[in-house]
Design a protein around this motif. Structure first.
Motif: not given
Length: 140
Positions: A8, A120, A49, A116, A71, A76, A6, A47
């Motif tokens: 961001w 995911a 990040l 989110l 993702i 997304l 993931i 996951p």
């Protein structure tokens, strides 16, 4: 264990501050990743990040890259059959329109935790499908 990446990215100004949208999304991303960690562990998926900073110069050139989430290498929006949009944000963002996401007719300026998690989980299910092997011909 398989990794669900993931990514961001968001604007950070010269003081290390961000806009209210990105701040709210940060809270949602962190909460979602923690919930996903517990939910996906029994499936052998973790996951991971990554936070990426967009500085003011990068933001000025491409403001819609701020508050963007990928993702498993996909935006997304692609996991949610959503659309990216834009609207005016705040003083931190200046005159630039900032990224929004429209899902099922609702426009979100900050990305909520439930979106989110939903995206995911779709990505994780695809990872599991890809990991299954097709049985050889003539075998069950």
């Amino acid at each position: 264990m398989k990794t669900l990446n993931i990514l961001w990215q968001r604007l950070l100004d010269d003081s290390g501050n961000t806009c209210p949208r990105c701040d709210a999304t940060q809270q949602a991303v962190e909460g979602a990743v923690e919930k996903l960690r517990h939910a996906l562990a029994p499936l052998g998926i973790e996951p991971q990040l990554e936070r990426r900073v967009i500085d003011p110069a990068q933001f000025a050139a491409r403001p819609l890259e701020s508050n963007r989430i990928w993702i498993a290498g996909q935006p997304l929006e692609s996991w949610l059959q959503a659309n990216a949009g834009a609207s005016r944000c705040c003083a931190s963002c200046g005159d630039a329109d900032c990224r929004t996401v429209e899902v099922d007719g609702t426009t979100y300026e900050a990305i909520p935790e439930d979106l989110l998690i939903r995206a995911a989980l779709v990505a994780a299910s695809r990872m599991m499908d890809a990991g299954r092997q097709t049985p050889a011909a003539g075998r069950p």
